[in-house]
Each structure stands twice: as C-alpha cells, then as structure tokens.
Design a protein around this motif. Structure first.
Motif, PDB file in Angstrom:
ATOM      1  N   MET A   1      21.950  22.984  99.607  1.00  0.00           N
ATOM      2  CA  MET A   1      20.808  22.982  98.725  1.00  0.00           C
ATOM      3  C   MET A   1      21.186  23.630  97.390  1.00  0.00           C
ATOM      4  SD  MET A   1      17.145  24.718  99.475  1.00  0.00           S
ATOM      5  CE  MET A   1      15.876  24.728  98.283  1.00  0.00           C
ATOM      6  N   ASN A   2      20.866  22.961  96.290  1.00  0.00           N
ATOM      7  CA  ASN A   2      21.128  23.510  94.965  1.00  0.00           C
ATOM      8  C   ASN A   2      20.040  24.505  94.591  1.00  0.00           C
ATOM      9  OD1 ASN A   2      23.373  21.899  94.590  1.00  0.00           O
ATOM     10  ND2 ASN A   2      22.201  20.229  93.704  1.00  0.00           N
ATOM     11  N   THR A   3      20.453  25.614  93.996  1.00  0.00           N
ATOM     12  CA  THR A   3      19.470  26.607  93.596  1.00  0.00           C
ATOM     13  C   THR A   3      19.262  26.581  92.090  1.00  0.00           C
ATOM     14  OG1 THR A   3      21.306  28.147  93.888  1.00  0.00           O
ATOM     15  CG2 THR A   3      19.483  28.374  95.394  1.00  0.00           C
ATOM     16  N   PHE A   4      18.044  26.868  91.715  1.00  0.00           N
ATOM     17  CA  PHE A   4      17.639  26.982  90.331  1.00  0.00           C
ATOM     18  C   PHE A   4      18.532  28.044  89.683  1.00  0.00           C
ATOM     19  CE2 PHE A   4      13.772  28.349  87.582  1.00  0.00           C
ATOM     20  CZ  PHE A   4      14.166  27.513  86.552  1.00  0.00           C
ATOM     21  N   LYS A   5      19.187  27.696  88.576  1.00  0.00           N
ATOM     22  CA  LYS A   5      20.189  28.567  87.982  1.00  0.00           C
ATOM     23  C   LYS A   5      19.968  28.683  86.477  1.00  0.00           C
ATOM     24  CE  LYS A   5      25.192  29.077  87.655  1.00  0.00           C
ATOM     25  NZ  LYS A   5      26.475  28.446  87.941  1.00  0.00           N
ATOM     26  N   LEU A   6      20.089  29.912  85.960  1.00  0.00           N
ATOM     27  CA  LEU A   6      19.944  30.211  84.540  1.00  0.00           C
ATOM     28  C   LEU A   6      21.264  30.772  84.022  1.00  0.00           C
ATOM     29  CD1 LEU A   6      18.070  30.580  82.028  1.00  0.00           C
ATOM     30  CD2 LEU A   6      17.470  32.832  82.968  1.00  0.00           C
ATOM     31  N   THR A   7      21.763  30.221  82.911  1.00  0.00           N
ATOM     32  CA  THR A   7      23.006  30.694  82.305  1.00  0.00           C
ATOM     33  C   THR A   7      22.828  30.765  80.792  1.00  0.00           C
ATOM     34  OG1 THR A   7      23.899  28.442  82.139  1.00  0.00           O
ATOM     35  CG2 THR A   7      24.472  29.700  84.120  1.00  0.00           C
ATOM     36  N   SER A   8      23.811  31.385  80.139  1.00  0.00           N
ATOM     37  CA  SER A   8      23.797  31.464  78.680  1.00  0.00           C
ATOM     38  C   SER A   8      25.206  31.505  78.128  1.00  0.00           C
ATOM     39  CB  SER A   8      23.056  32.710  78.205  1.00  0.00           C
ATOM     40  OG  SER A   8      23.150  32.821  76.789  1.00  0.00           O
ATOM     41  N   PRO A   9      25.502  30.618  77.162  1.00  0.00           N
ATOM     42  CA  PRO A   9      26.791  30.722  76.480  1.00  0.00           C
ATOM     43  C   PRO A   9      26.841  31.935  75.549  1.00  0.00           C
ATOM     44  CG  PRO A   9      25.494  28.954  75.517  1.00  0.00           C
ATOM     45  CD  PRO A   9      24.727  29.466  76.707  1.00  0.00           C
ATOM     46  N   GLY A  10      25.702  32.623  75.377  1.00  0.00           N
ATOM     47  CA  GLY A  10      25.630  33.824  74.550  1.00  0.00           C
ATOM     48  C   GLY A  10      25.920  35.101  75.323  1.00  0.00           C
ATOM     49  N   ILE A  11      26.271  34.958  76.612  1.00  0.00           N
ATOM     50  CA  ILE A  11      26.663  36.109  77.425  1.00  0.00           C
ATOM     51  C   ILE A  11      28.087  35.848  77.904  1.00  0.00           C
ATOM     52  CG2 ILE A  11      26.226  37.451  79.518  1.00  0.00           C
ATOM     53  CD1 ILE A  11      23.256  36.760  79.212  1.00  0.00           C
ATOM     54  N   ASN A  12      28.994  36.715  77.484  1.00  0.00           N
ATOM     55  CA  ASN A  12      30.403  36.553  77.829  1.00  0.00           C
ATOM     56  C   ASN A  12      30.930  37.824  78.485  1.00  0.00           C
ATOM     57  OD1 ASN A  12      31.017  33.854  76.611  1.00  0.00           O
ATOM     58  ND2 ASN A  12      30.172  34.908  74.830  1.00  0.00           N
ATOM     59  N   ASP A  13      31.586  37.660  79.628  1.00  0.00           N
ATOM     60  CA  ASP A  13      32.103  38.787  80.401  1.00  0.00           C
ATOM     61  C   ASP A  13      31.004  39.819  80.669  1.00  0.00           C
ATOM     62  OD1 ASP A  13      34.726  37.720  80.487  1.00  0.00           O
ATOM     63  OD2 ASP A  13      35.142  38.545  78.490  1.00  0.00           O
ATOM     64  N   GLY A  14      29.775  39.328  80.885  1.00  0.00           N
ATOM     65  CA  GLY A  14      28.651  40.196  81.212  1.00  0.00           C
ATOM     66  C   GLY A  14      27.938  40.806  80.012  1.00  0.00           C
ATOM     67  N   TYR A  15      28.442  40.565  78.796  1.00  0.00           N
ATOM     68  CA  TYR A  15      27.853  41.144  77.590  1.00  0.00           C
ATOM     69  C   TYR A  15      27.180  40.088  76.717  1.00  0.00           C
ATOM     70  CZ  TYR A  15      29.873  45.686  78.449  1.00  0.00           C
ATOM     71  OH  TYR A  15      30.162  46.898  79.002  1.00  0.00           O
ATOM     72  N   ILE A  16      25.991  40.456  76.222  1.00  0.00           N
ATOM     73  CA  ILE A  16      25.279  39.612  75.261  1.00  0.00           C
ATOM     74  C   ILE A  16      26.030  39.715  73.937  1.00  0.00           C
ATOM     75  CG2 ILE A  16      23.120  39.344  73.971  1.00  0.00           C
ATOM     76  CD1 ILE A  16      21.692  40.618  76.448  1.00  0.00           C
ATOM     77  N   ASP A  17      26.307  38.573  73.305  1.00  0.00           N
ATOM     78  CA  ASP A  17      27.012  38.576  72.029  1.00  0.00           C
ATOM     79  C   ASP A  17      26.268  39.448  71.013  1.00  0.00           C
ATOM     80  OD1 ASP A  17      28.865  36.824  73.129  1.00  0.00           O
ATOM     81  OD2 ASP A  17      28.088  35.060  72.088  1.00  0.00           O
ATOM     82  N   ASN A  18      27.017  40.194  70.229  1.00  0.00           N
ATOM     83  CA  ASN A  18      26.450  41.139  69.267  1.00  0.00           C
ATOM     84  C   ASN A  18      25.417  40.520  68.337  1.00  0.00           C
ATOM     85  OD1 ASN A  18      27.829  43.424  70.144  1.00  0.00           O
ATOM     86  ND2 ASN A  18      29.593  43.011  68.843  1.00  0.00           N
ATOM     87  N   LYS A  19      25.610  39.272  67.948  1.00  0.00           N
ATOM     88  CA  LYS A  19      24.713  38.661  66.952  1.00  0.00           C
ATOM     89  C   LYS A  19      23.279  38.493  67.441  1.00  0.00           C
ATOM     90  CE  LYS A  19      26.112  33.869  67.948  1.00  0.00           C
ATOM     91  NZ  LYS A  19      26.656  32.662  67.294  1.00  0.00           N
ATOM     92  N   TYR A  20      23.016  38.625  68.743  1.00  0.00           N
ATOM     93  CA  TYR A  20      21.659  38.457  69.280  1.00  0.00           C
ATOM     94  C   TYR A  20      20.884  39.767  69.370  1.00  0.00           C
ATOM     95  CZ  TYR A  20      23.694  33.996  70.440  1.00  0.00           C
ATOM     96  OH  TYR A  20      24.324  32.783  70.357  1.00  0.00           O
ATOM     97  N   GLY A  21      21.466  40.847  68.888  1.00  0.00           N
ATOM     98  CA  GLY A  21      20.806  42.144  68.949  1.00  0.00           C
ATOM     99  C   GLY A  21      20.941  42.903  67.646  1.00  0.00           C
ATOM    100  N   LYS A  22      20.824  44.217  67.730  1.00  0.00           N
ATOM    101  CA  LYS A  22      20.803  45.056  66.536  1.00  0.00           C
ATOM    102  C   LYS A  22      22.108  45.034  65.745  1.00  0.00           C
ATOM    103  CE  LYS A  22      22.143  49.565  68.455  1.00  0.00           C
ATOM    104  NZ  LYS A  22      21.672  50.936  68.645  1.00  0.00           N
ATOM    105  N   HIS A  23      23.195  44.557  66.338  1.00  0.00           N
ATOM    106  CA  HIS A  23      24.465  44.467  65.626  1.00  0.00           C
ATOM    107  C   HIS A  23      24.615  43.129  64.902  1.00  0.00           C
ATOM    108  CE1 HIS A  23      25.356  48.168  67.609  1.00  0.00           C
ATOM    109  NE2 HIS A  23      25.374  47.613  68.797  1.00  0.00           N
ATOM    110  N   GLY A  24      23.608  42.270  65.013  1.00  0.00           N
ATOM    111  CA  GLY A  24      23.604  40.994  64.304  1.00  0.00           C
ATOM    112  C   GLY A  24      22.973  41.150  62.925  1.00  0.00           C
TER     113      GLY A  24
END
Length: 170
Positions: A1-24
C-alpha cells in the motif's frame, strides 16, 4: 500500500534552505516571506482539498506557544506548491500566522501568508503537516488555526508529515 507522502526540494540533508527563513532576502515587514516548495504523492482519489500547517514547537520555551508559520487551504487538484506560492497563488486560502501575535509585528492581513523560520535562540525544528480532506473547505482569508482544526475534524482522508531544521545563526 502506498502512503501519502510530503517532500520538499527546499529541505536538504534535513535543513530548510536559508532563503526560506530569516537568512533569506525576501520579507514582509521583517517576516521571511519566500515560501518553501512542497510536493506530495499517493493521494486518495476522494480528496477534495488539502489543509497545510507549518509549526515550530521549539518556540514554546521562547514565547510560550507553538509558533504557526503557515496555514493554508489548498485545492484538491494540486500535488505541489512551487517556491513562492504563498505570494503568487490566488487559489490558496491562507490563514493568520503567529507573526500577528503579541510577539509579532504584523496585522492579520499581512500575516496571512508564509512566515518563514526565524529562530531567535538556537536551531529549531519546523513541522509541516498536510491533510487530505474529503470536503472542499470554505474558510475566509486570515482564518485562525482553531477554525481550520474544527473544520477538518471528521474529514481527514490522509495525513503526511515532513520536518526540517533551521539555524538561529549562520
């Protein structure tokens, strides 16, 4: 059975890319505003809409509550949100985030978008939850989280979860 899955190319190695937060560089009156891209798969064919919640539970010791960064109702035909969708997609119905709270600096209208990570004290974990729903939600822009949670009760077909870390300093 396939499970509902959420992913993001903006999260790499467990970290949200800087540009999406206060460092952007993109912000609304100091609130980081470039929304992170998201994509999902294995959706129930009965899905009529989605509800998205992005929260920071690590904010509780800092401000006394979980900081809401993004809440949105998404059309059921979508399988992704591109980078910046919070500012550009008129089909999203977005609720008020915590940037309008007593600790924030925005009014409800200005805070009814993605408000990116801005941890003040240490690295925080940001949790994204996407609900597939069997109803077409009819909330008004600037709705509150409690209104969303009451509206989806008994209508959840599936739930997908994703988390990412964001540093306080670089």
């Amino acid at each position: 059975m396939n499970t509902f899955k959420l992913t993001s190319p903006g999260i790499n190695d467990g970290y949200i890319d800087n540009k999406y937060g206060k460092h952007g560089i993109e912000n609304i009156e100091g609130m980081p505003s470039l929304s992170i891209p998201l994509q999902w798969e294995n959706i129930s064919q009965r899905t009529k809409s989605f509800a998205l919640i992005m929260q920071d539970y690590d904010a509780i010791p800092v401000c006394g509550f979980s900081w809401i960064h993004w809440i949105a109702v998404i059309p059921g035909t979508y399988t992704s949100l591109p980078e910046g969708a919070s500012q550009t997609d008129s089909h999203l119905i977005q609720g008020t985030n915590s940037w309008s709270s007593a600790l924030g600096n925005l009014n409800r209208g200005s805070a009814s978008y993605f408000g990116g990570p801005a941890p003040p004290d240490k690295e925080h974990t940001y949790e994204f939850t996407l609900y597939a729903l069997d109803i077409d939600l009819k909330l008004e822009k600037s709705f509150h989280l409690n209104e969303l949670l009451k509206s989806i009760k008994g209508h959840i077909l599936g739930e997908a979860f994703l988390e990412g870390l964001y540093p306080s300093s670089l």
